[in-house]
Design a protein around this motif. Structure first.
Motif, PDB file in Angstrom:
ATOM      1  N   ALA A 155       0.838  -1.211   0.000  1.00  0.00           N
ATOM      2  CA  ALA A 155       0.000   0.000   0.000  1.00  0.00           C
ATOM      3  C   ALA A 155       0.865   1.250   0.000  1.00  0.00           C
ATOM      4  N   ASN A 156       1.782   1.325  -0.976  1.00  0.00           N
ATOM      5  CA  ASN A 156       2.744   2.421  -0.957  1.00  0.00           C
ATOM      6  C   ASN A 156       2.177   3.743  -1.455  1.00  0.00           C
ATOM      7  N   GLY A 157       0.912   3.738  -1.829  1.00  0.00           N
ATOM      8  CA  GLY A 157       0.288   4.982  -2.259  1.00  0.00           C
ATOM      9  C   GLY A 157       0.225   5.120  -3.754  1.00  0.00           C
ATOM     10  N   PHE A 158       1.061   4.402  -4.482  1.00  0.00           N
ATOM     11  CA  PHE A 158       1.024   4.504  -5.933  1.00  0.00           C
ATOM     12  C   PHE A 158      -0.091   3.627  -6.490  1.00  0.00           C
ATOM     13  N   LEU A 159      -0.754   4.136  -7.536  1.00  0.00           N
ATOM     14  CA  LEU A 159      -1.835   3.400  -8.193  1.00  0.00           C
ATOM     15  C   LEU A 159      -1.400   3.192  -9.643  1.00  0.00           C
ATOM     16  N   PRO A 160      -0.666   2.124  -9.924  1.00  0.00           N
ATOM     17  CA  PRO A 160       0.064   2.027 -11.182  1.00  0.00           C
ATOM     18  C   PRO A 160      -0.715   1.490 -12.373  1.00  0.00           C
ATOM     19  N   GLU A 161      -1.951   1.111 -12.227  1.00  0.00           N
ATOM     20  CA  GLU A 161      -2.567   0.231 -13.201  1.00  0.00           C
ATOM     21  C   GLU A 161      -2.931   0.873 -14.530  1.00  0.00           C
ATOM     22  N   GLU A 162      -3.036   2.215 -14.594  1.00  0.00           N
ATOM     23  CA  GLU A 162      -3.490   2.843 -15.824  1.00  0.00           C
ATOM     24  C   GLU A 162      -2.499   2.711 -16.985  1.00  0.00           C
ATOM     25  N   VAL A 163      -1.252   2.393 -16.685  1.00  0.00           N
ATOM     26  CA  VAL A 163      -0.214   2.383 -17.713  1.00  0.00           C
ATOM     27  C   VAL A 163      -0.636   1.578 -18.933  1.00  0.00           C
TER      28      VAL A 163
ATOM     29  N   VAL B 201      -9.469  -2.014  -9.370  1.00  0.00           N
ATOM     30  CA  VAL B 201      -8.315  -2.256  -8.499  1.00  0.00           C
ATOM     31  C   VAL B 201      -7.566  -0.933  -8.333  1.00  0.00           C
ATOM     32  N   ASN B 202      -7.049  -0.412  -9.432  1.00  0.00           N
ATOM     33  CA  ASN B 202      -6.395   0.899  -9.401  1.00  0.00           C
ATOM     34  C   ASN B 202      -6.971   1.880 -10.412  1.00  0.00           C
ATOM     35  N   MET B 203      -7.481   1.363 -11.512  1.00  0.00           N
ATOM     36  CA  MET B 203      -8.036   2.245 -12.536  1.00  0.00           C
ATOM     37  C   MET B 203      -9.131   3.131 -11.962  1.00  0.00           C
ATOM     38  N   PHE B 204      -9.187   4.360 -12.486  1.00  0.00           N
ATOM     39  CA  PHE B 204     -10.205   5.348 -12.128  1.00  0.00           C
ATOM     40  C   PHE B 204     -10.018   5.931 -10.723  1.00  0.00           C
ATOM     41  N   LEU B 205      -8.999   5.485  -9.986  1.00  0.00           N
ATOM     42  CA  LEU B 205      -8.832   5.981  -8.620  1.00  0.00           C
ATOM     43  C   LEU B 205      -8.039   7.275  -8.559  1.00  0.00           C
ATOM     44  N   THR B 206      -7.551   7.742  -9.683  1.00  0.00           N
ATOM     45  CA  THR B 206      -6.866   9.029  -9.716  1.00  0.00           C
ATOM     46  C   THR B 206      -7.177   9.701 -11.042  1.00  0.00           C
ATOM     47  N   GLY B 207      -7.394  10.999 -11.015  1.00  0.00           N
ATOM     48  CA  GLY B 207      -7.636  11.752 -12.250  1.00  0.00           C
ATOM     49  C   GLY B 207      -9.070  11.740 -12.738  1.00  0.00           C
ATOM     50  N   PHE B 208      -9.815  10.686 -12.466  1.00  0.00           N
ATOM     51  CA  PHE B 208     -11.189  10.571 -12.961  1.00  0.00           C
ATOM     52  C   PHE B 208     -12.112  11.492 -12.164  1.00  0.00           C
ATOM     53  N   VAL B 209     -12.874  12.320 -12.868  1.00  0.00           N
ATOM     54  CA  VAL B 209     -13.777  13.273 -12.210  1.00  0.00           C
ATOM     55  C   VAL B 209     -15.210  13.004 -12.652  1.00  0.00           C
ATOM     56  N   SER B 210     -16.066  12.708 -11.688  1.00  0.00           N
ATOM     57  CA  SER B 210     -17.496  12.546 -11.959  1.00  0.00           C
ATOM     58  C   SER B 210     -18.282  13.168 -10.814  1.00  0.00           C
ATOM     59  N   GLN B 211     -19.017  14.216 -11.107  1.00  0.00           N
ATOM     60  CA  GLN B 211     -19.823  14.870 -10.076  1.00  0.00           C
ATOM     61  C   GLN B 211     -20.937  13.961  -9.571  1.00  0.00           C
ATOM     62  N   THR B 212     -21.342  12.988 -10.395  1.00  0.00           N
ATOM     63  CA  THR B 212     -22.459  12.114 -10.009  1.00  0.00           C
ATOM     64  C   THR B 212     -22.018  10.918  -9.175  1.00  0.00           C
TER      65      THR B 212
ATOM     66  N   VAL C 122     -14.348   0.469  -0.034  1.00  0.00           N
ATOM     67  CA  VAL C 122     -12.903   0.200  -0.054  1.00  0.00           C
ATOM     68  C   VAL C 122     -12.588  -1.112   0.653  1.00  0.00           C
ATOM     69  N   ASP C 123     -12.052  -2.076  -0.081  1.00  0.00           N
ATOM     70  CA  ASP C 123     -11.494  -3.287   0.515  1.00  0.00           C
ATOM     71  C   ASP C 123     -10.068  -3.432  -0.007  1.00  0.00           C
ATOM     72  N   LYS C 124      -9.230  -2.490   0.389  1.00  0.00           N
ATOM     73  CA  LYS C 124      -7.862  -2.390  -0.134  1.00  0.00           C
ATOM     74  C   LYS C 124      -7.039  -1.564   0.845  1.00  0.00           C
TER      75      LYS C 124
ATOM     76  N   GLN D 188      -6.143  10.368  -3.133  1.00  0.00           N
ATOM     77  CA  GLN D 188      -6.593  10.351  -4.520  1.00  0.00           C
ATOM     78  C   GLN D 188      -7.858   9.504  -4.675  1.00  0.00           C
ATOM     79  N   ALA D 189      -7.883   8.329  -4.059  1.00  0.00           N
ATOM     80  CA  ALA D 189      -9.047   7.446  -4.172  1.00  0.00           C
ATOM     81  C   ALA D 189     -10.282   8.087  -3.535  1.00  0.00           C
TER      82      ALA D 189
END
Length: 667
Positions: free
Chosen positions: A260-268, A333-344, A350-352, A361-362
């Motif tokens: 749980a080092n804080g990085f969310l690497p999956e979008e690459v 898992v990691n996707m959408f947990l940073t950068g994604f903006v949805s007002q709705t 969270v089970d992580k 970020q999440a």
């Protein structure tokens, strides 16, 4: 940019201010052409913009591959400015170093909401480095506490679900272990996952205000996500819920992020070019294809993992449907947990194991402001993240910021509600006395007091522990006052006869705090069927329930008189409950035709043109203009002096007709 979706999003935002002012890049070859000024777009137009948006991966390829070396060489000594968004993510490896060494005269700016400090830095082959090491001095700080105080984002309401410092009887005290135990065997136990799934199903409507909002479910690994998805799918097939569940995870090998080092690497994997894809193990990729096929059936789409373009289109479509409230829960898992903006989106399950910038970020996916109904971002943590939440907030703001960022406990809001109720009682002791308020100033005081009550109740309703028994005010009394509140709203809305301007006309009644999409005419018909099938002694209570809904639901108030007339004049003559729906449909159609004929006759309108205008309004969701309304008049047209008054009157009658006979008729 560190991700292709941010690439697209940033290009779109810049060009919305001035079309064509900025170029995006489809691939590395086009990026190189943009750098050297030879790029021609798909329309055949030459583009030579000074602003280029791209991903860091394409930029790295452009300066690293031998085939681009000759074309890029002239840029090495030119003045180039780089602006990196989300610069806490992708700037700590060889790529950043390579870019800095390649361009001899470059200047770099980094933007991030969660910078890397010594406390949350991770060591790699280049050592342990911070954002300051890479970008030097910080030019400006605007932290989350500033954004909350400026009302640019919302606070978080965090509930820790499981056996975690709870009183007995709490809804969040479900029988799962969360206390500092983190073994895969326990965390992925089927019994535990089933209990968490049941908790989510039981509380999702409460968290999302009857699905007016959406949620994400953040999982520790692809393997765990697969188990959760299959449980949700099985329970849906068993009719235990009707939630729309979707998921996405990357092609590349996924780390469990156990540290749980804080990085969310999956979008690459979403941004890399086709040859870099397909690292996912066979079983997981088969599962992903299976889940995409579920998605295709649900939304009539044709996505797959066959190639990067189809997968990326799936990614974009999920993003769109979350924003449109068409997906209830998105499993990631990691996707959408940073950068994604949805007002709705207002809820994160969270089970992580999250911490530091990854945690902030999440959580921050949930707290974008939309309306009064969205009063906070909801976090339901199925692991003991209390210490890590406090650590993350302290790191990025300070220890005192916890009070600013995290909502108070449930009991604080019950106390606030009771105080607001006492204030309401000072203005009006009963619902009947609302009608006796002597002046508009008194009515305004009542509106403001009850609106404050609704705001607090809106916050309370998202807590799993919420019960009316915890409050001084009963649910029935709240609904009765709500009916009186709506009476005043309707009075202001419909009373245009008085010459004097009302002080209530500019009051925001914040009706979104009352709105519930699932209460409509179709719902009322089901209650009528229930009423008809009950024994005589039970009918009074069921009838009262219907009349209460007709008084307290904004979508039904315009229909109240007609529905009551159907109950009193038609319902008794229907013996078979299966005949209620068609009988009501016929009754409604006749009443609608009568009202329409009366409208066009009294206002001397063209039937054909009026029908067309109403159809266009319903399709475009744009209120007709006064000139469009006046075009409906047959015969002599009004004078210039008459146009405004007559046009406004006809428009109001048309909108009332739509509200009464068309809106809120079905789910």
């Amino acid at each position: 940019m560190d991700r292709k979706d941010l690439d697209y999003q940033t290009t779109k935002e810049f060009n919305s201010f001035s079309d064509g002012c900025i170029d995006g890049t489809d691939n590395t070859t086009n990026l190189v052409k943009q750098f050297i000024g030879t790029y021609v777009d798909k329309k055949g137009e030459a583009k030579n913009s000074k602003l280029i948006v791209t991903t860091i991966q394409k930029l790295n390829t452009a300066i690293s591959k031998l085939k681009y070396e000759g074309k890029m060489a002239d840029l090495k000594d030119k003045r180039v400015i780089f602006i990196f968004d989300e610069c806490h993510r992708s700037q700590f490896g060889e790529t950043h170093k390579r870019i800095k060494e390649y361009f001899n005269n470059c200047q770099m700016f980094g933007f991030t909401g969660t910078p890397i400090f010594a406390d949350n830095a991770n060591k790699n082959e280049l050592g342990k480095r911070t954002t300051k090491d890479l970008f030097e001095d910080c030019l400006h700080k605007y932290v989350i506490t500033d954004a909350i105080k400026d009302e640019n984002v919302l606070k978080f309401s965090v509930e820790y679900v499981g056996r975690y410092k709870h009183k007995d009887g709490r809804e969040t005290n479900i029988d799962i272990e969360v206390e500092d135990i983190d073994t895969n065997e326990l965390m992925e136990d089927e019994t535990r996952l089933n209990k968490i799934t049941d908790y989510i199903i039981a509380n999702h409507n409460r968290k999302t205000h009857s699905r007016d909002f959406t949620a994400m479910f953040c999982n520790s690994s692809v393997q765990t996500l697969i188990k959760y998805y299959d449980i949700f799918k099985r329970k849906k097939e068993e009719d235990k819920h009707n939630l729309n569940i979707a998921t996405i995870f990357s092609y590349t090998a996924n780390e469990d992020d156990a540290d749980a080092n804080g990085f969310l690497p999956e979008e690459v994997s979403v941004v890399e070019e086709p040859q870099a894809l397909y690292g996912l193990q066979a079983h997981s990729r088969e599962k992903l294809d299976e889940y995409i096929e579920d998605y295709n059936k649900l939304y009539d789409t044709k996505f797959s993992t066959r190639d990067s373009e189809s997968f990326y289109n799936y990614y974009n479509d999920i993003s769109k449907k979350v924003k449109e409230r068409k997906i209830d829960i998105l499993l990631v898992v990691n996707m959408f947990l940073t950068g994604f903006v949805s007002q709705t989106l207002n809820t994160m399950y969270v089970d992580k194991n999250l911490k530091y910038h990854g945690l902030i970020q999440a959580y921050s996916r949930t707290n974008r402001i939309l309306n009064e109904q969205k009063s906070q971002g909801n976090i339901d943590a199925f692991r003991n993240l209390k210490t890590r939440t406090d650590e993350a907030i302290t790191l990025f703001s300070n220890k005192e910021a916890i009070e600013v960022i995290i909502m108070k406990p449930y009991e604080d809001y019950t106390a606030k509600f009771d105080q607001a109720f006492d204030k309401l009682m000072e203005i009006t002791l009963s619902t009947d006395s609302v009608s006796d308020l002597e002046s508009e100033d008194d009515e305004l005081k009542f509106i403001q007091a009850f609106r404050d009550l609704m705001r607090i109740k809106n916050i309370l309703a998202a807590f799993s522990d919420f019960k009316w028994e915890d409050l001084k005010m009963s649910e029935q009394l709240f609904n009765d006052f709500q009916s009186k509140y709506l009476d005043l709203w309707q009075k202001v809305k419909t009373d245009h006869q008085k010459e004097k301007v009302s002080i209530l006309e500019d009051v925001d009644f914040e009706l979104e705090l009352i709105h519930r999409d699932e209460i409509n005419v179709a719902y009322i018909i089901q209650l009528l069927i229930k009423l008809k099938s009950q024994k005589q002694k039970d009918t009074t209570k069921a009838e009262q329930e219907i009349f209460n809904l007709l008084s307290t639901e904004t979508t039904l108030r315009s229909k109240r008189e007609l529905i009551e007339k159907f109950i009193q004049e038609n319902l008794a003559a229907i013996d078979d409950t299966e005949e209620i729906a068609p009988a009501f449909e016929q009754y409604w159609s006749e009443e609608q035709q009568k009202a329409f004929s009366k409208l066009v006759t009294e206002e001397n309108l063209s039937e054909e043109k009026t029908e067309k205008l109403i159809e266009d309004y319903l399709f475009a969701e744009r209120e007709p203009l006064r000139d469009e309304v006046l075009e409906l008049i047959e015969g002599e047209k009004p004078s210039l002096l008459q146009r405004k008054k007559l046009g406004d009157r006809i428009l109001k009658r048309l909108m009332d007709f739509v509200d009464t006979f068309i809106k809120g008729m079905s789910t």
